[in-house]
Scaffold this motif. Structure first.
Motif, PDB file in Angstrom:
ATOM      1  N   UNK A 128     -13.070   1.067   1.967  1.00 20.08           N
ATOM      2  CA  UNK A 128     -12.719   2.254   2.750  1.00 20.08           C
ATOM      3  C   UNK A 128     -13.115   2.075   4.214  1.00 20.08           C
ATOM      4  N   UNK A 129     -14.270   1.427   4.455  1.00 17.01           N
ATOM      5  CA  UNK A 129     -14.714   1.172   5.822  1.00 17.01           C
ATOM      6  C   UNK A 129     -13.722   0.300   6.571  1.00 17.01           C
ATOM      7  N   UNK A 130     -13.203  -0.716   5.901  1.00 12.78           N
ATOM      8  CA  UNK A 130     -12.301  -1.659   6.545  1.00 12.78           C
ATOM      9  C   UNK A 130     -10.908  -1.078   6.742  1.00 12.78           C
ATOM     10  N   UNK A 131     -10.380  -0.446   5.690  1.00 15.63           N
ATOM     11  CA  UNK A 131      -8.995   0.027   5.722  1.00 15.63           C
ATOM     12  C   UNK A 131      -8.863   1.417   6.335  1.00 15.63           C
ATOM     13  N   UNK A 132      -9.980   2.149   6.438  1.00 15.60           N
ATOM     14  CA  UNK A 132      -9.951   3.540   6.904  1.00 15.60           C
ATOM     15  C   UNK A 132      -9.018   4.385   6.035  1.00 15.60           C
ATOM     16  N   UNK A 133      -8.955   4.021   4.765  1.00 12.86           N
ATOM     17  CA  UNK A 133      -8.111   4.736   3.812  1.00 12.86           C
ATOM     18  C   UNK A 133      -8.601   4.424   2.406  1.00 12.86           C
ATOM     19  N   UNK A 134      -8.200   5.271   1.459  1.00  9.20           N
ATOM     20  CA  UNK A 134      -8.530   5.081   0.047  1.00  9.20           C
ATOM     21  C   UNK A 134      -7.232   5.080  -0.739  1.00  9.20           C
ATOM     22  N   UNK A 135      -7.041   4.075  -1.588  1.00 11.75           N
ATOM     23  CA  UNK A 135      -5.867   4.021  -2.451  1.00 11.75           C
ATOM     24  C   UNK A 135      -6.293   4.319  -3.875  1.00 11.75           C
ATOM     25  N   UNK A 136      -5.667   5.344  -4.454  1.00  9.64           N
ATOM     26  CA  UNK A 136      -6.001   5.755  -5.818  1.00  9.64           C
ATOM     27  C   UNK A 136      -4.704   6.053  -6.556  1.00  9.64           C
ATOM     28  N   UNK A 137      -4.536   5.409  -7.718  1.00  9.92           N
ATOM     29  CA  UNK A 137      -3.337   5.593  -8.556  1.00  9.92           C
ATOM     30  C   UNK A 137      -2.062   5.349  -7.755  1.00  9.92           C
TER      31      UNK A 137
END
Length: 334
Positions: free
Chosen positions: A139-148
């Protein structure tokens, strides 16, 4: 990579923005007693848009430090205590099954975890298992969270301050080198001086400490982060920063201390971090161009967690700071 749009800065806007940096530090100083170097590095990291790894024994005010930063910048703050049973879903969130009361239709809804904030304190990050550490670091690197299969963007700005206890390693999971590299700076919090400690005890045993006063809006902070990117750095200083990083690699260096005591040197991301942190430091001091002193001042916090000592250095008690001091003395600016 697409070119970033050019920004036209006027002198008055720059003056107003840099004045806000001084106000930010003054607001934090009302809460944080002493620790001026730590505050400067923390603000530098924030302006550069990076994340910070903080090391220090318990009781030195690390939580208060980052909380006061969030208060002074009017950002949302959350704290997560990392433990061995912490799961990735406890950090990033999970899906819950809900039923629509009118249609009786059941649907999954993503419930955001504590990572969806602007300032996150990851307390004792090395106490959580690797899969949980990885969830946060992704999350720190991508500045996003991928879920499902769905990507959820994190708020802007997004600043993580992770702490580690340097004296207690039992039952911990040390961060791998590739994950340590995700932190822009490593900041060491040391004991206060006697006068500072007396003042600290006096204040906290009377009425207690006040909150930091909000003095900087989120919009102003984002503008400052944009300005940092536009700080000038000469070609000779850019090459100097690159040489410093390359000289940490035992197979390429001419520095005897590195050849003898370093097992693994820093990668190209360290050069990016060194230049970016130097730009932020220059702006904090009211300058629009990087100097050699900026690069040298940021050398230790940028490289301390990216350069690995070998067994001989650990056995002889040679600190990373000693190695980097030798490096700084031997590598010259053209």
């Amino acid at each position: 990579m697409a070119e970033r749009d050019a920004v036209d800065w006027n002198e008055q806007e720059i003056a107003d923005l840099t004045a806000k940096i001084g106000a930010l530090k003054e607001s934090m100083a009302r809460v944080i007693i002493g620790q001026e170097d730590v505050v400067n590095l923390l603000v530098t990291c924030l302006l550069a848009g990076g994340h910070a790894l903080v090391e220090g024994v318990p009781g030195l005010g690390k939580t208060l430090l980052v909380k006061s930063l969030a208060q002074a910048t009017d950002m949302q703050f959350r704290r997560v205590q990392f433990t061995p049973d912490l799961m990735p879903s406890d950090i990033v969130g999970t899906e819950i099954l809900e039923e629509d009361t009118s249609t009786r239709q059941r649907v999954f809804r993503f419930q955001q975890g504590p990572v969806f904030t602007q300032v996150l304190l990851a307390d004792e990050i090395n106490r959580a298992p690797p899969k949980t550490q990885s969830a946060l670091l992704e999350a720190m690197q991508e500045r996003a969270v991928t879920f499902a299969g769905t990507t959820h963007k994190l708020p802007r700005p997004f600043f993580v301050l992770a702490t580690q206890n340097p004296i207690e390693q039992a039952g911990t999971y040390p961060l791998p080198e590739a994950q340590l590299d995700r932190f822009l700076l490593r900041i060491d919090v040391v004991y206060p001086t006697e006068d500072e400690e007396v003042l600290m005890v006096s204040r906290t045993t009377h009425a207690g400490l006040d909150d930091a006063e909000p003095v900087m809006s989120v919009e102003t902070l984002l503008r400052l982060q944009q300005l940092v990117r536009d700080i000038e750095i000469g070609e000779h200083l850019l090459r100097y920063a690159t040489r410093l990083v390359r000289a940490t690699r035992p197979s390429e260096t001419t520095v005897a201390a590195v050849k003898q005591h370093v097992g693994w040197g820093a990668g190209p991301r360290a050069g990016q971090a060194l230049v970016l942190a130097s730009k932020a430091r220059a702006l904090m001091q009211g300058r629009l161009a990087v100097t050699r002193d900026d690069i040298q001042a940021m050398l230790l916090p940028v490289l301390a967690h990216r350069v690995l000592r070998n067994f001989e250095a650990e056995a002889d008690g040679i600190a990373i700071a000693d190695i980097l001091h030798s490096l700084r003395n031997e590598i010259r600016v053209d």
